[in-house]
Enzyme design. Structure first.
Site: not given
Ligand code: HXC
Length: 260
Positions: A66, A111, A114, A134
């Site tokens: 998400a 998400g 999920e 998360e």
């Molecule tokens: C918003 C995101 C994102 C996310 C990546 N991006 N994941 N933006 N939400 N979930 C964006 C980054 O900010 C970045 O934007 C671009 O995508 C590329 O990502 P990088 O981080 O630069 O790439 P990399 O270094 O290769 O790392 C990849 C990655 C990392 C390991 C996947 O992006 C990451 O850890 N993302 C978050 C994963 C996460 O925590 N997901 C769970 C979210 S909470 P810019 O602008 O900098 O280029 C969730 C809750 C669900 O899902 C339930 C809700 C009720």
């Protein structure tokens, strides 16, 4: 209907739904969830379409979760609403009476994992990484992860993945039952389409009833489940497809199913 954050492509009776925000690794914001919901509903209503494949645009991600930027400012009431929206969309996919395959072409995190778990079958590229990170963000999984992950891999592995927040490879995900098949990255979509076409060649009503029955197995007790199974099994004998399928076997020819 035209969409901004999803792309829909038809290959005969198989539809491919691409989550399309590659700049943010296909992270799910509200608009994307609403577009997925609309696209899935229109797939459900189209009688020419049999199987849906969900995958990510670009080469890096299925869905990296998400959208964190969108979630950052939420308060408790908005957070609950945000969770309920995801549940609504993912439950629609899970309970849709047509099969849905996740083609996990890269990161499937939070998400994103999920979303894949709400699909019926999970196929992954060798490059895929899955996880529920998360707790590293100060939240619990919120789109069904604590429930569907536990059912797929058991409480021990689910707790390990959720408590550590660590990502695992497609091979490890396959080993623990989180994904069903792993393919070379380049052939993933092709393999998903092949599987979808194989499913689509079978009797549609029988496939639909099978999905209902397998889904209910985790919700009701065995006595009730076998009663319902016998009912839907019996109902298959009211279809032309049953006569066609068994008739074709007895006549040593290939069946031609009409979905009737
Ligand atoms: C918003 C995101 C994102 C996310 C990546 N991006 N994941 N933006 N939400 N979930 C964006 C980054 O900010 C970045 O934007 C671009 O995508 C590329 O990502 P990088 O981080 O630069 O790439 P990399 O270094 O290769 O790392 C990849 C990655 C990392 C390991 C996947 O992006 C990451 O850890 N993302 C978050 C994963 C996460 O925590 N997901 C769970 C979210 S909470 P810019 O602008 O900098 O280029 C969730 C809750 C669900 O899902 C339930 C809700 C009720």
């Amino acid at each position: 209907m035209s969409y901004e954050n999803v792309i829909v492509e038809n290959r005969e009776n198989v539809q491919i739904l691409y989550i399309n925000r590659p700049k943010v690794l296909n992270a799910l914001n509200e608009q994307t969830l609403l577009e997925i919901e609309a696209a899935v509903k229109s797939f459900a209503e189209d009688t020419n379409l049999s199987v849906l494949i969900i995958t990510g645009s670009g080469d890096r991600a299925f869905v990296a979760g998400a959208d964190i930027e969108a979630q950052y400012p939420l308060d408790a009431v908005q957070g609950r609403k945000w969770g309920l929206l995801g549940h609504r969309v993912f439950t629609l996919i899970e309970t849709l009476e047509k099969p849905v395959i996740a083609a996990i072409n890269g990161y499937a995190l939070g998400g994103g994992c999920e979303l894949a778990m709400a699909c019926d079958i999970r196929l992954a590229s060798e490059k895929a990484q899955l996880g529920q990170p998360e707790v590293t963000l100060g939240i619990t999984p919120g789109y069904g992860g604590t429930q569907r992950l536990t059912r797929l891999v058991g409480p021990g592995k689910a707790k390990q993945l959720v408590f550590t927040g660590q990502r695992i490879t497609a091979i490890e995900a396959h080993r623990i039952g989180l994904v069903d098949e792993v393919y070379p990255h380049e052939t993933l979509l092709e393999e998903a389409i092949k599987m979808a076409q194989l499913i689509a060649s079978n009797a549609p009503i029988a496939v639909r009833y099978s999905k209902v029955l397998i889904n209910q197995s985790i919700q009701i007790n065995n006595d009730m489940a076998t009663t319902v199974e016998a009912g839907l099994f019996g109902l298959c004998f009211a279809t032309q497809d049953q006569k066609e399928g068994m008739g074709a076997f007895l006549e040593k020819r290939k069946p031609v199913f009409q979905g009737k």
